[in-house]
Every structure is written in structure tokens, then in C-alpha cells.
Design an enzyme around this catalytic site. Structure first.
Site, PDB file in Angstrom:
ATOM      1  N   HIS A  97       0.773  -1.234  -0.219  1.00 56.44           N
ATOM      2  CA  HIS A  97      -0.028  -0.085  -0.199  1.00 56.44           C
ATOM      3  C   HIS A  97       0.736   1.145  -0.154  1.00 56.44           C
ATOM      4  CE1 HIS A  97      -3.000   3.182   1.267  1.00 56.44           C
ATOM      5  NE2 HIS A  97      -3.863   2.378   0.764  1.00 56.44           N
ATOM      6  N   GLU A 167      -3.955   2.149  -7.153  1.00 53.47           N
ATOM      7  CA  GLU A 167      -4.488   3.250  -6.413  1.00 53.47           C
ATOM      8  C   GLU A 167      -3.513   4.670  -6.550  1.00 53.47           C
ATOM      9  OE1 GLU A 167      -6.658   1.743  -2.610  1.00 53.47           O
ATOM     10  OE2 GLU A 167      -4.558   1.856  -2.035  1.00 53.47           O
TER      11      GLU A 167
END
Ligand code: PGA
Length: 254
Positions: A97, A167
């Protein structure tokens, strides 16, 4: 293309207390008919994994982890291995992430975590995303290199356990108005699929679900899923309230 929809709640540190987590899960389960057919994963912080897994017992909703250790040998204080996560009921692990990359996770570590996760039987959700857009298209090259380095030693036999979450960092933690538009997303989603065929067998690559994350909210979920050519979402802030999360899940029904 994989037609099943997959939506992952990345709770980050938004949900803090076991009682809040349990209340959320009870409410989500009560409303599960509203999003039947959508695969749902809830990724709480580590200490909340056990209560969430217990609350989800005999439900179709799965438990995810927000990260996983690259190590499997025991003397690693503070680390949590893929084997421990699995023993606690986790089936998905988010890897790489951008918030973790910003804290120092480099491409090499991301690749090692990915490998550990899938070898232990978890489904790994590889996060990629550019920090900013480049008018000359440099973000495409950046994404291609993030994917190539993460999959350098990826065990191809486990391609079924791979999910890619696109993302863009510039779109995370904002609001629907600042998120990516469906048409822009479509271009990137096609590019990611093409890039995956360089690392995996073509058929396997085409089956890898591509998710979008970055300010997915009830207001933009429907257009992103309709126009973006993605299999679902990795949802941050809007996943911490059951009402908004369920609205997003509803938007993902086929
Ligand atoms: P956001 O976060 O939905 O709050 O933008 C998404 C993510 O970081 O996974």
C-alpha cells in the site's frame, strides 16, 4: 475478464475498538442480501482481526490483513507472518500500500511480501499507483515498473491468488470529486492488464482482478465500476462506516 466483483474494506486505523468492529460486522451481515454476488473482504488492523474473524464465522465475507511480513522465521519481534494471519482466519493480504511504501517499503520488500503471502495460501492484493500524473504519460511507465519489480520472482502457479489494486496516490483520502474519472481509469486498467501479460501467462493475467482505490465513495462508485473496466474497489475512509460501505457494495452488483 473476471466478471465477479470484489470489494475490500481497508479500515487503516479508522476503526479502533473491538466493539465498533463487531457492531459494523453484525450490521454488514444483516444487510448482506443487498450486495449478494459481490465478494467482500474486511481488512481491519491486526488486533481486530480475531474479533472480526469470529464475527464473520459462517458468513461469505472474508477477512484481510493490511500488510504481511516478508519473513517466516520466528525471531522477528513485532512482525506478523503470513502463517500467523492464516491461522487467525485471514485469507487476503494487502501488499505494498502506498502509505506503507511512504514509510519505507521498497519494491524489493513488496516483492518478498507478495511471494510469502501467496506461498502461504493467502490471496495477495498488490497495490500500485503513481504519486502524480505526468502530462507526458510517465505514470504508465512508473506503474509498469512497479508491477514488473513486484512480480519478478512471483510463483506463477499462484497467479490465481493475485489481485492488483490500482491506487493513484494523488487520489487517496480525498472525496469523490477529486477521485479519478471512470474513463481515465479504463485506460489504466487496460494498461495494467497488458503489463501483467509480460509477467504471467496471458490467460492467467487476464483473470487477475484489477481493483481501483482512491476516494471511492457512494457518489462515484457506480460510474467508476461502469466505465472503469475494473473488477471492484479497495475502499479506505468510506469503508469505515457501514452505511457508506454498503452503498458502494450495492453499486457493484452486476
Ligand atoms: P481512501 O483510501 O478510500 O480513503 O482514498 C483508499 C486506500 O488507501 O486504500
Amino acid at each position: 475478464m473476471n466478471k465477479r466483483r470484489l470489494v475490500i474494506a481497508n479500515w487503516k486505523m479508522y476503526v479502533e475498538r473491538p466493539e465498533d468492529a463487531k457492531r459494523f460486522i453484525a450490521s454488514l451481515k444483516r444487510r448482506s442480501r443487498l450486495f449478494s454476488g459481490v465478494d467482500v473482504v474486511v481488512a481491519p488492523s491486526y488486533p481486530l482481526i480475531t474479533p472480526v474473524a469470529a464475527a464473520l464465522k459462517s458468513s461469505q465475507i472474508k477477512v484481510g490483513a493490511q500488510t504481511v511480513s516478508a519473513h517466516e522465521e520466528a525471531p522477528r519481534t513485532g512482525e506478523v507472518s503470513a502463517a500467523i494471519l492464516k491461522a487467525c482466519g485471514v485469507t487476503y493480504a494487502i501488499v505494498g500500500h502506498s502509505e506503507r511504501r511512504a514509510m519505507g517499503e521498497n519494491d524489493e520488500l513488496v516483492a518478498a511480501k507478495l511471494e510469502r503471502a501467496v506461498n502461504a495460501g493467502l490471496t495477495a492484493v498488490l497495490c500500485v499507483g503513481e504519486v502524480e500524473r505526468d502530462p507526458a504519460g510517465g505514470h504508465f511507465t512508473f506503474i509498469a515498473s512497479q508491477i514488473a519489480s513486484a512480480l519478478k520472482n512471483f510463483p506463477k502457479v499462484h497467479a490465481k491468488r493475485l489481485v492488483v489494486a490500482y491506487e493513484p496516490v494523488w487520489a487517496i483520502g480525498k472525496s469523490a470529486a477529486d477521485a479519478m474519472k471512470g474513463t481515465e481509469l479504463r485506460e489504466m486498467s487496460i494498461f495494467i492488464k497488458k503489463t501483467l501479460t509480460d509477467a504471467l501467462e496471458r490467460e492467467a493475467a487476464m483473470r487477475v482482478p484489477i481493483l481501483y482505490g482512491g476516494s471511492v465513495e457512494p457518489d462515484n462508485a457506480r460510474s467508476l465500476i461502469a466505465e472503469g473496466d475494473v473488477s471492484g474497489f479497495l475502499v479506505g475512509h468510506a469503508s469505515a462506516q457501514v452505511e457508506t460501505f454498503v452503498e458502494i457494495l450495492k453499486a457493484c452488483r452486476n
